[in-house]
Motif scaffolding. Sequence first.
Motif, PDB file in Angstrom:
ATOM      1  N   GLY A   2       0.783  -1.228   0.000  1.00  0.00           N
ATOM      2  CA  GLY A   2       0.000   0.000   0.000  1.00  0.00           C
ATOM      3  C   GLY A   2       0.809   1.268   0.000  1.00  0.00           C
ATOM      4  O   GLY A   2       0.264   2.362   0.116  1.00  0.00           O
ATOM      5  N   GLY A   3       2.130   1.173  -0.153  1.00  0.00           N
ATOM      6  CA  GLY A   3       2.975   2.353  -0.054  1.00  0.00           C
ATOM      7  C   GLY A   3       2.948   3.251  -1.264  1.00  0.00           C
ATOM      8  O   GLY A   3       3.224   4.445  -1.159  1.00  0.00           O
ATOM      9  N   CYS A   4       2.645   2.687  -2.454  1.00  0.00           N
ATOM     10  CA  CYS A   4       2.716   3.470  -3.690  1.00  0.00           C
ATOM     11  C   CYS A   4       1.327   3.725  -4.276  1.00  0.00           C
ATOM     12  O   CYS A   4       1.174   3.895  -5.480  1.00  0.00           O
ATOM     13  CB  CYS A   4       3.585   2.730  -4.703  1.00  0.00           C
ATOM     14  SG  CYS A   4       4.217   3.768  -6.035  1.00  0.00           S
ATOM     15  N   LEU A   5       0.327   3.760  -3.414  1.00  0.00           N
ATOM     16  CA  LEU A   5      -1.055   3.967  -3.868  1.00  0.00           C
ATOM     17  C   LEU A   5      -1.428   5.444  -3.840  1.00  0.00           C
ATOM     18  O   LEU A   5      -0.852   6.236  -3.088  1.00  0.00           O
ATOM     19  CB  LEU A   5      -2.020   3.190  -2.970  1.00  0.00           C
ATOM     20  CG  LEU A   5      -1.939   1.660  -3.013  1.00  0.00           C
ATOM     21  CD1 LEU A   5      -2.815   1.055  -1.929  1.00  0.00           C
ATOM     22  CD2 LEU A   5      -2.356   1.144  -4.383  1.00  0.00           C
ATOM     23  N   SER A   6      -2.417   5.808  -4.637  1.00  0.00           N
ATOM     24  CA  SER A   6      -2.970   7.160  -4.596  1.00  0.00           C
ATOM     25  C   SER A   6      -3.731   7.348  -3.280  1.00  0.00           C
ATOM     26  O   SER A   6      -4.006   6.386  -2.564  1.00  0.00           O
ATOM     27  CB  SER A   6      -3.900   7.391  -5.780  1.00  0.00           C
ATOM     28  OG  SER A   6      -5.035   6.536  -5.687  1.00  0.00           O
ATOM     29  N   LYS A  15      -7.106   4.705   1.138  1.00  0.00           N
ATOM     30  CA  LYS A  15      -8.258   4.570   2.030  1.00  0.00           C
ATOM     31  C   LYS A  15      -8.896   3.192   1.862  1.00  0.00           C
ATOM     32  O   LYS A  15      -9.248   2.530   2.845  1.00  0.00           O
ATOM     33  CB  LYS A  15      -9.277   5.667   1.733  1.00  0.00           C
ATOM     34  CG  LYS A  15      -8.782   7.086   2.035  1.00  0.00           C
ATOM     35  CD  LYS A  15      -9.824   8.122   1.674  1.00  0.00           C
ATOM     36  CE  LYS A  15      -9.320   9.528   1.946  1.00  0.00           C
ATOM     37  NZ  LYS A  15     -10.316  10.564   1.552  1.00  0.00           N
ATOM     38  N   LYS A  16      -9.049   2.741   0.615  1.00  0.00           N
ATOM     39  CA  LYS A  16      -9.649   1.426   0.353  1.00  0.00           C
ATOM     40  C   LYS A  16      -8.765   0.306   0.896  1.00  0.00           C
ATOM     41  O   LYS A  16      -9.255  -0.646   1.513  1.00  0.00           O
ATOM     42  CB  LYS A  16      -9.871   1.241  -1.153  1.00  0.00           C
ATOM     43  CG  LYS A  16     -10.861   2.218  -1.769  1.00  0.00           C
ATOM     44  CD  LYS A  16     -10.987   1.972  -3.269  1.00  0.00           C
ATOM     45  CE  LYS A  16     -11.935   2.965  -3.910  1.00  0.00           C
ATOM     46  NZ  LYS A  16     -12.023   2.757  -5.377  1.00  0.00           N
ATOM     47  N   PHE A  17      -7.456   0.420   0.663  1.00  0.00           N
ATOM     48  CA  PHE A  17      -6.544  -0.620   1.118  1.00  0.00           C
ATOM     49  C   PHE A  17      -6.488  -0.659   2.643  1.00  0.00           C
ATOM     50  O   PHE A  17      -6.433  -1.742   3.242  1.00  0.00           O
ATOM     51  CB  PHE A  17      -5.140  -0.377   0.552  1.00  0.00           C
ATOM     52  CG  PHE A  17      -4.161  -1.476   0.866  1.00  0.00           C
ATOM     53  CD1 PHE A  17      -4.205  -2.678   0.190  1.00  0.00           C
ATOM     54  CD2 PHE A  17      -3.190  -1.302   1.848  1.00  0.00           C
ATOM     55  CE1 PHE A  17      -3.309  -3.702   0.479  1.00  0.00           C
ATOM     56  CE2 PHE A  17      -2.294  -2.308   2.147  1.00  0.00           C
ATOM     57  CZ  PHE A  17      -2.348  -3.514   1.467  1.00  0.00           C
ATOM     58  N   ASN A  18      -6.542   0.501   3.266  1.00  0.00           N
ATOM     59  CA  ASN A  18      -6.527   0.572   4.728  1.00  0.00           C
ATOM     60  C   ASN A  18      -7.742  -0.145   5.320  1.00  0.00           C
ATOM     61  O   ASN A  18      -7.612  -0.934   6.265  1.00  0.00           O
ATOM     62  CB  ASN A  18      -6.507   2.037   5.168  1.00  0.00           C
ATOM     63  CG  ASN A  18      -6.624   2.197   6.676  1.00  0.00           C
ATOM     64  OD1 ASN A  18      -5.715   1.879   7.421  1.00  0.00           O
ATOM     65  ND2 ASN A  18      -7.773   2.697   7.120  1.00  0.00           N
ATOM     66  N   GLY A  45      -6.513   2.201  16.206  1.00  0.00           N
ATOM     67  CA  GLY A  45      -7.868   2.706  16.003  1.00  0.00           C
ATOM     68  C   GLY A  45      -8.034   3.504  14.724  1.00  0.00           C
ATOM     69  O   GLY A  45      -9.059   3.420  14.061  1.00  0.00           O
ATOM     70  N   GLY A  46      -7.009   4.292  14.348  1.00  0.00           N
ATOM     71  CA  GLY A  46      -7.101   5.127  13.156  1.00  0.00           C
ATOM     72  C   GLY A  46      -6.543   4.437  11.926  1.00  0.00           C
ATOM     73  O   GLY A  46      -6.441   3.207  11.859  1.00  0.00           O
ATOM     74  N   SER A  47      -6.171   5.256  10.942  1.00  0.00           N
ATOM     75  CA  SER A  47      -5.609   4.726   9.705  1.00  0.00           C
ATOM     76  C   SER A  47      -4.239   4.112   9.959  1.00  0.00           C
ATOM     77  O   SER A  47      -3.426   4.638  10.726  1.00  0.00           O
ATOM     78  CB  SER A  47      -5.485   5.843   8.662  1.00  0.00           C
ATOM     79  OG  SER A  47      -4.756   5.407   7.534  1.00  0.00           O
ATOM     80  N   LEU A  48      -3.965   3.001   9.286  1.00  0.00           N
ATOM     81  CA  LEU A  48      -2.661   2.358   9.421  1.00  0.00           C
ATOM     82  C   LEU A  48      -1.533   3.256   8.940  1.00  0.00           C
ATOM     83  O   LEU A  48      -0.386   3.128   9.391  1.00  0.00           O
ATOM     84  CB  LEU A  48      -2.646   1.044   8.627  1.00  0.00           C
ATOM     85  CG  LEU A  48      -3.485  -0.095   9.200  1.00  0.00           C
ATOM     86  CD1 LEU A  48      -3.637  -1.219   8.172  1.00  0.00           C
ATOM     87  CD2 LEU A  48      -2.851  -0.635  10.475  1.00  0.00           C
ATOM     88  N   TYR A  49      -1.843   4.162   8.040  1.00  0.00           N
ATOM     89  CA  TYR A  49      -0.823   5.065   7.507  1.00  0.00           C
ATOM     90  C   TYR A  49      -0.421   6.142   8.520  1.00  0.00           C
ATOM     91  O   TYR A  49       0.579   6.833   8.314  1.00  0.00           O
ATOM     92  CB  TYR A  49      -1.320   5.731   6.219  1.00  0.00           C
ATOM     93  CG  TYR A  49      -1.467   4.771   5.070  1.00  0.00           C
ATOM     94  CD1 TYR A  49      -0.375   4.430   4.276  1.00  0.00           C
ATOM     95  CD2 TYR A  49      -2.693   4.185   4.775  1.00  0.00           C
ATOM     96  CE1 TYR A  49      -0.501   3.548   3.221  1.00  0.00           C
ATOM     97  CE2 TYR A  49      -2.831   3.292   3.719  1.00  0.00           C
ATOM     98  CZ  TYR A  49      -1.733   2.981   2.949  1.00  0.00           C
ATOM     99  OH  TYR A  49      -1.863   2.090   1.898  1.00  0.00           O
ATOM    100  N   ASP A  50      -1.172   6.283   9.589  1.00  0.00           N
ATOM    101  CA  ASP A  50      -0.872   7.297  10.604  1.00  0.00           C
ATOM    102  C   ASP A  50      -0.106   6.725  11.783  1.00  0.00           C
ATOM    103  O   ASP A  50       0.178   7.449  12.746  1.00  0.00           O
ATOM    104  CB  ASP A  50      -2.178   7.926  11.119  1.00  0.00           C
ATOM    105  CG  ASP A  50      -2.879   8.736  10.052  1.00  0.00           C
ATOM    106  OD1 ASP A  50      -2.194   9.214   9.131  1.00  0.00           O
ATOM    107  OD2 ASP A  50      -4.120   8.887  10.131  1.00  0.00           O
TER     108      ASP A  50
END
Length: 328
Positions: free
Chosen positions: A156-160, A165-168, A181-186
């Motif tokens: 999921g690192g090179c996604l728009s 959001k969908k992958f998360n 609890g929040g987004s994995l990217y955070d």
Amino acid sequence: HCKLLFEVGDLQFASPATVSRCGMVYVDPKDLRHRPYFYRWMILRTKDLPHDEKKAEEDQSYKSRRDEQREILMAFYNKYIDRCVSMALEGIVDGSQVEGGGLDYLVPMTSLGLVKQCCTLFNSILPSQPGAKDPPEEKPKLMEKAFVFCLTWSLGGCLSTESRKKFNEFLKDNAAGRTPGGSLYDYQFDPQKDEWVKWADLVTAYAPPEPFIFSKILVPTSDTVRYRYILNKVVKAKMPILFTGESGTAKTVIMKDYMNNGLNADKYSSMTVNFSSRTSSLDVQNSVMASVEKQSGPNYAPKGGKRMLVFVDDLNMPFVDKYNTQQP
């Protein structure tokens, strides 16, 4: 005798004479896929567990730990890799096509490349098995959290932004109870504390560069912290990394700040190569040769016995010729 092996994506510009004179072996990525690579990585990783090589076959403790690790890693593969790759690249979940198809990657990606990134990142975050003092039932939980973090920044690192959001959502649904609890990217997963930490909590106070040079100003943000963390992990794993993004997103500044302030000067040296539309292969060769020294025979190495990092800026700039290739 001289033997050459070329790996190409297609034969678009190959003439009939070229095809008839070369031995061609076609491997369909859909047939090979990524399982053989993951299995090999798993075998090599578990082979390096601490043990006495001379008594490995007799050491029941070693064999037990090795088999336990392999069982855990294969469980992760069956639970995450196949489902996430199919969902991300093909838009297929549980055998059904989802609305909108696959996710939007900013650069073309292959399933093997994505899985390789995940394995590399996992090795850098957990170089070996969790500590022997950890309760046995806690090891798979810690490893699974680390694996989810690696999936986030590999598959999921090179996604728009929208695809992230969908992958998360998809990954969190599959990893219930192992995510924050929040987004994995955070969040960053800290294996030492076995907890998820917000990137925002790791942002340090701004300190102006000394001497003060405007081009070296870097104000720490969540983005700079997370990208520098991933960059450091990949570098320590001795693997290459590519930063993509639009102009003005601080790619070059982050990279140069890391090379100037994030590397151990006693172990690493660095150099920067700036590409332009007129950059040739010879230009790059001369730049690299000027920064290394000749050793025995045909071998060259960085000066002082260090490991050298080469930063290529503006990788996409060289002129595209009629064969759709770019020097260097």
